[in-house]
Design a protein around this motif. Sequence first.
Motif, mmCIF file in Angstrom:
data_model
loop_
_atom_site.group_PDB
_atom_site.id
_atom_site.type_symbol
_atom_site.label_atom_id
_atom_site.label_comp_id
_atom_site.label_asym_id
_atom_site.label_seq_id
_atom_site.Cartn_x
_atom_site.Cartn_y
_atom_site.Cartn_z
ATOM 1 N N PHE A 252 1.083 1.109 -4.243
ATOM 2 C CA PHE A 252 -0.395 1.518 -4.607
ATOM 3 C C PHE A 252 -0.540 2.952 -5.370
ATOM 4 O O PHE A 252 0.339 3.832 -4.927
ATOM 5 N N TYR B 278 1.061 -1.260 -0.053
ATOM 6 C CA TYR B 278 0.015 0.011 -0.056
ATOM 7 C C TYR B 278 0.909 1.217 0.193
ATOM 8 O O TYR B 278 0.710 2.282 -0.596
ATOM 9 N N TYR C 236 2.839 7.901 -5.826
ATOM 10 C CA TYR C 236 2.591 6.908 -4.707
ATOM 11 C C TYR C 236 3.081 7.665 -3.464
ATOM 12 O O TYR C 236 3.107 8.494 -3.285
#
Length: 131
Positions: free
Chosen positions: A26, A22, A100
């Motif tokens: 992500f 994450y 990001y």
Amino acid sequence: MGRFVFIVVTVIILILGGIFFYKFYFVFGKGVKAGELNYFVQKGYIFKTYEGKIIQSGYKGQTSGTIQSNEFQFSVTDENIASRLMTASGKVVELHYKEYLGAIPWRGFSPFIVDSIISISDPNQGRNPIP
């Protein structure tokens, strides 16, 4: 007891792996930035990454009647994009990027990763995009 420890360790590893994914993989956002390419370099001790900066001008300053410029620092992972930007210093570029939540050393120093070039134009010759 051994099975319980195995399950707890597995769950902890999966949670840490999910947090890492994450934070660093992500895609938080996508966008386009345009401005004059100030510099573009390849640097790094272990991981050689491409880093650049564009200057965006024309933003209203905090004091009335002033103009303030904004800098956008980015990284590039694609060799083809990097080779095109190496020859575009001083030109006006439009770059598409992914944002990001964090930077990792092998991808670059910035959380903004340029994934394509929309246009490159010479400000002295007008707005003629180079494909």
